[in-house]
Design a protein around this motif. Structure first.
Motif, PDB file in Angstrom:
ATOM      1  N   HIS A 160      -7.491   6.940   1.166  1.00  0.00           N
ATOM      2  CA  HIS A 160      -7.788   5.643   1.781  1.00  0.00           C
ATOM      3  C   HIS A 160      -9.126   5.028   1.340  1.00  0.00           C
ATOM      4  CE1 HIS A 160      -4.268   6.797   3.984  1.00  0.00           C
ATOM      5  NE2 HIS A 160      -4.214   5.588   4.523  1.00  0.00           N
ATOM      6  N   THR A 220       0.818  -1.217   0.000  1.00  0.00           N
ATOM      7  CA  THR A 220       0.000   0.000   0.000  1.00  0.00           C
ATOM      8  C   THR A 220       0.849   1.263   0.000  1.00  0.00           C
ATOM      9  OG1 THR A 220      -1.778   1.162   1.145  1.00  0.00           O
ATOM     10  CG2 THR A 220      -0.130   0.115   2.540  1.00  0.00           C
ATOM     11  N   TYR A 239       1.430   6.482   6.332  1.00  0.00           N
ATOM     12  CA  TYR A 239       1.850   6.040   7.668  1.00  0.00           C
ATOM     13  C   TYR A 239       2.570   4.690   7.604  1.00  0.00           C
ATOM     14  CZ  TYR A 239      -1.382   9.740   8.900  1.00  0.00           C
ATOM     15  OH  TYR A 239      -2.016  10.946   8.987  1.00  0.00           O
ATOM     16  N   PHE A 240       2.220   3.908   6.619  1.00  0.00           N
ATOM     17  CA  PHE A 240       2.919   2.628   6.431  1.00  0.00           C
ATOM     18  C   PHE A 240       4.404   2.888   6.148  1.00  0.00           C
ATOM     19  CE2 PHE A 240       4.123  -0.874   3.426  1.00  0.00           C
ATOM     20  CZ  PHE A 240       4.098  -1.908   4.352  1.00  0.00           C
ATOM     21  N   HIS A 259      -8.945  -1.914  12.051  1.00  0.00           N
ATOM     22  CA  HIS A 259      -7.495  -2.079  12.169  1.00  0.00           C
ATOM     23  C   HIS A 259      -6.734  -1.467  10.995  1.00  0.00           C
ATOM     24  CE1 HIS A 259      -8.217  -4.725  15.535  1.00  0.00           C
ATOM     25  NE2 HIS A 259      -9.127  -5.340  14.802  1.00  0.00           N
ATOM     26  N   CYS A 260      -7.401  -1.259   9.863  1.00  0.00           N
ATOM     27  CA  CYS A 260      -6.682  -0.750   8.679  1.00  0.00           C
ATOM     28  C   CYS A 260      -7.682  -0.282   7.619  1.00  0.00           C
ATOM     29  CB  CYS A 260      -5.793  -1.847   8.097  1.00  0.00           C
ATOM     30  SG  CYS A 260      -4.845  -1.349   6.644  1.00  0.00           S
ATOM     31  N   ILE A 261      -7.370   0.868   6.999  1.00  0.00           N
ATOM     32  CA  ILE A 261      -8.231   1.386   5.925  1.00  0.00           C
ATOM     33  C   ILE A 261      -7.399   1.660   4.658  1.00  0.00           C
ATOM     34  CG2 ILE A 261      -9.945   2.348   7.523  1.00  0.00           C
ATOM     35  CD1 ILE A 261      -8.721   5.146   6.976  1.00  0.00           C
ATOM     36  N   ALA A 262      -6.309   0.898   4.524  1.00  0.00           N
ATOM     37  CA  ALA A 262      -5.421   1.116   3.369  1.00  0.00           C
ATOM     38  C   ALA A 262      -6.063   0.618   2.078  1.00  0.00           C
ATOM     39  CB  ALA A 262      -4.105   0.385   3.599  1.00  0.00           C
ATOM     40  N   SER A 313      -2.879   4.903  12.209  1.00  0.00           N
ATOM     41  CA  SER A 313      -2.799   6.375  12.238  1.00  0.00           C
ATOM     42  C   SER A 313      -3.733   7.015  11.220  1.00  0.00           C
ATOM     43  CB  SER A 313      -1.369   6.827  11.942  1.00  0.00           C
ATOM     44  OG  SER A 313      -0.484   6.315  12.884  1.00  0.00           O
ATOM     45  N   ALA A 314      -4.156   6.259  10.228  1.00  0.00           N
ATOM     46  CA  ALA A 314      -4.916   6.860   9.125  1.00  0.00           C
ATOM     47  C   ALA A 314      -6.383   7.095   9.472  1.00  0.00           C
ATOM     48  CB  ALA A 314      -4.821   5.970   7.893  1.00  0.00           C
ATOM     49  N   PRO A 327       2.320   4.927  14.386  1.00  0.00           N
ATOM     50  CA  PRO A 327       1.709   3.600  14.527  1.00  0.00           C
ATOM     51  C   PRO A 327       1.085   3.140  13.206  1.00  0.00           C
ATOM     52  CG  PRO A 327       0.967   5.083  16.280  1.00  0.00           C
ATOM     53  CD  PRO A 327       1.681   5.926  15.261  1.00  0.00           C
ATOM     54  N   CYS A 328       1.203   1.864  12.933  1.00  0.00           N
ATOM     55  CA  CYS A 328       0.599   1.288  11.716  1.00  0.00           C
ATOM     56  C   CYS A 328       0.475  -0.215  11.917  1.00  0.00           C
ATOM     57  CB  CYS A 328       1.458   1.598  10.491  1.00  0.00           C
ATOM     58  SG  CYS A 328       0.992   0.639   9.044  1.00  0.00           S
ATOM     59  N   ASN A 329      -0.767  -0.696  11.941  1.00  0.00           N
ATOM     60  CA  ASN A 329      -0.997  -2.132  12.171  1.00  0.00           C
ATOM     61  C   ASN A 329      -0.458  -3.007  11.052  1.00  0.00           C
ATOM     62  OD1 ASN A 329      -2.348  -2.014  14.655  1.00  0.00           O
ATOM     63  ND2 ASN A 329      -4.273  -1.416  13.643  1.00  0.00           N
ATOM     64  N   LYS A 330      -0.368  -2.452   9.864  1.00  0.00           N
ATOM     65  CA  LYS A 330       0.128  -3.270   8.750  1.00  0.00           C
ATOM     66  C   LYS A 330       1.641  -3.468   8.877  1.00  0.00           C
ATOM     67  CE  LYS A 330      -1.706  -2.912   4.496  1.00  0.00           C
ATOM     68  NZ  LYS A 330      -2.125  -4.316   4.272  1.00  0.00           N
ATOM     69  N   CYS A 390      -0.179   3.936   1.718  1.00  0.00           N
ATOM     70  CA  CYS A 390      -0.557   4.692   2.921  1.00  0.00           C
ATOM     71  C   CYS A 390       0.695   5.378   3.483  1.00  0.00           C
ATOM     72  CB  CYS A 390      -1.150   3.737   3.958  1.00  0.00           C
ATOM     73  SG  CYS A 390      -1.409   4.533   5.560  1.00  0.00           S
TER      74      CYS A 390
END
Ligand SMILES: Cc1cc2nc3c(=O)[nH]c(=O)nc-3n(C[C@H](O)[C@H](O)[C@H](O)COP(=O)(O)OP(=O)(O)OC[C@H]3O[C@@H](n4cnc5c(N)ncnc54)[C@H](O)[C@@H]3O)c2cc1C
Ligand code: SF4
Length: 338
Positions: free
Chosen positions: A148, A117, A121-122, A156-159, A139-140, A128-131, A119
């Motif tokens: 997004h 992705t 923040y990734f 947990h994620c909207i990437a 963070s997104a 912070p980034c769960n991926k 993103c």
């Protein structure tokens, strides 16, 4: 400085053996995504297994009347291959809508499927980034989320998945050929990428020891009635805000077969069987297209800065279906602009 080992794979079996032996190793093909991730300290492979010398750069006919695209076929060669350009112009125009000529010369077909992705923040290891780091947070969701997802998100994620080529492959119902320690298997394109759920660190259903060897296209290429419409901030060298791949088969003004896939809106290329079913048997009119768009977007949800994508996607779907039905694909409009 983070050290890593480098080794060349001699054949597919050797590539599988090497990756199975080291859970922190990664294949490298064109390197256009992986090397960036390594430079940003997002990916830290212990070993790079160079697969560029494997004999996987061929495009050939399949016994079923489709085409098999080797995983190492560069994106440029794919888009300009005469059979792809003639029989699968939807795929050719999606590939040409991505990146830049230089990147497309380097990027491989297999690598395109597995690019990660975009993103921000990734890529930013200070956030912070769960991926990137499972359990650290996203963070997104309350941050800069203009690019997004609006469909299939989780807490947990909207990437989004960034590939253009994959949106066309989803619409064409391609299959991915993979080889791992357990042998070879074919994966329906819809089953390759996954939604984030509670494990956004996993983009695909590919096993850690599997290598993609080819992508198979079925015989139906929707050459007569197709379009790849990509809406982005600049006309070139930008990722999609929303993209739409359409393939239609028409009998007179009636839609006999319909494929509709969206990019830039979810963690994977997005298809909705209900929206496609609504198109089949209906007249190819703006009203039909609006109804299908409403169905596809009925569960769409924005996160503030990307709320605009819902209406953008609605209009893009109607425009793409109109272009495909008229036989005036976006790639022709692009040529007129160029
Ligand atoms: C500035 C920029 C702009 C871009 N714009 C776009 C765009 O608009 N649209 C778009 O679609 N793309 C865009 N891209 C992405 C580009 O298309 C991808 O980086 C490229 O397709 C990846 O292919 P690669 O061969 O370089 O992969 P690599 O970077 O070599 O690998 C990517 C990942 O795939 C894995 N991998 C590679 N091959 C295989 C295989 N055969 N089997 C198993 N695993 C494999 C690697 O281990 C790695 O994890 C852009 C890239 C850049 C840098
Ligand atoms: S959207 Fe996904 S990739 Fe982006 S910060 Fe959230 S968890 Fe990370």
């Amino acid at each position: 400085m983070i050290n890593f080992a480098y080794a060349r794979a001699h054949d597919v079996a050797d590539a599988v053996r090497q990756i199975a032996a080291d859970p922190h190793a990664k294949f490298i093909a064109g390197g256009t995504n992986l090397v960036d991730l390594m430079k940003e300290n997002v990916a830290r492979p212990s070993r790079l297994i160079d697969i560029t010398h494997l004999p996987l750069a061929e495009i050939r006919e399949t016994p079923e009347g489709g085409l098999s695209i080797g995983a190492l076929v560069p994106n440029s060669d794919l888009a300009y291959h005469p059979d792809v350009a003639r029989r699968y112009p939807l795929l050719a125009s999606a590939v040409l809508a991505g990146a830049s000529p230089q990147l497309r010369n380097m990027a491989s077909s297999g690598g395109n499927l597995l690019q990660r992705t975009r993103c921000v923040y990734f890529y930013d290891t200070a956030t912070p980034c769960n991926k990137r780091e499972p359990g650290s947070g996203c963070s997104a969701i309350d941050g800069v989320n203009r690019m997004h997802a609006i469909l299939g998100t989780s807490e947990h994620c909207i990437a989004t998945h960034p590939s253009d080529m994959c949106v066309a492959l989803a619409a064409l119902e391609a299959r991915v050929l993979a080889t791992g320690a357990k042998g070879e298997r074919r994966i329906a394109f819809a089953d390759l990428h996954r939604l984030p759920g509670d494990a956004p660190q996993h983009d695909t259903t590919l096993a850690a020891d599997e290598i993609i060897t080819a992508i198979e296209l079925p015989a139906q290429g929707f050459a007569e009635h197709h379009t790849y419409l990509k809406i982005r901030d600049r006309l070139s060298y930008a990722f999609a805000l929303v993209s739409v791949a359409v393939g239609l088969a028409l009998e007179g003004d009636t839609i006999a077969e319909a494929r509709l896939a969206l990019g830039g809106v979810a963690h994977k290329p997005w298809r909705d069987p209900a929206a496609e079913a609504q198109l089949v048997g209906a007249a190819a009119t703006a009203e039909t297209f609006r109804r299908a768009a409403d169905t596809l977007l009925s569960a769409a949800r924005g996160f503030g800065r990307n709320d605009f994508k819902i209406e953008l996607a609605r209009r893009s779907i109607v425009r793409a279906l109109t272009q495909a039905a008229r036989g005036t694909p976006q790639s022709q409009s692009d040529k007129r602009i160029a």
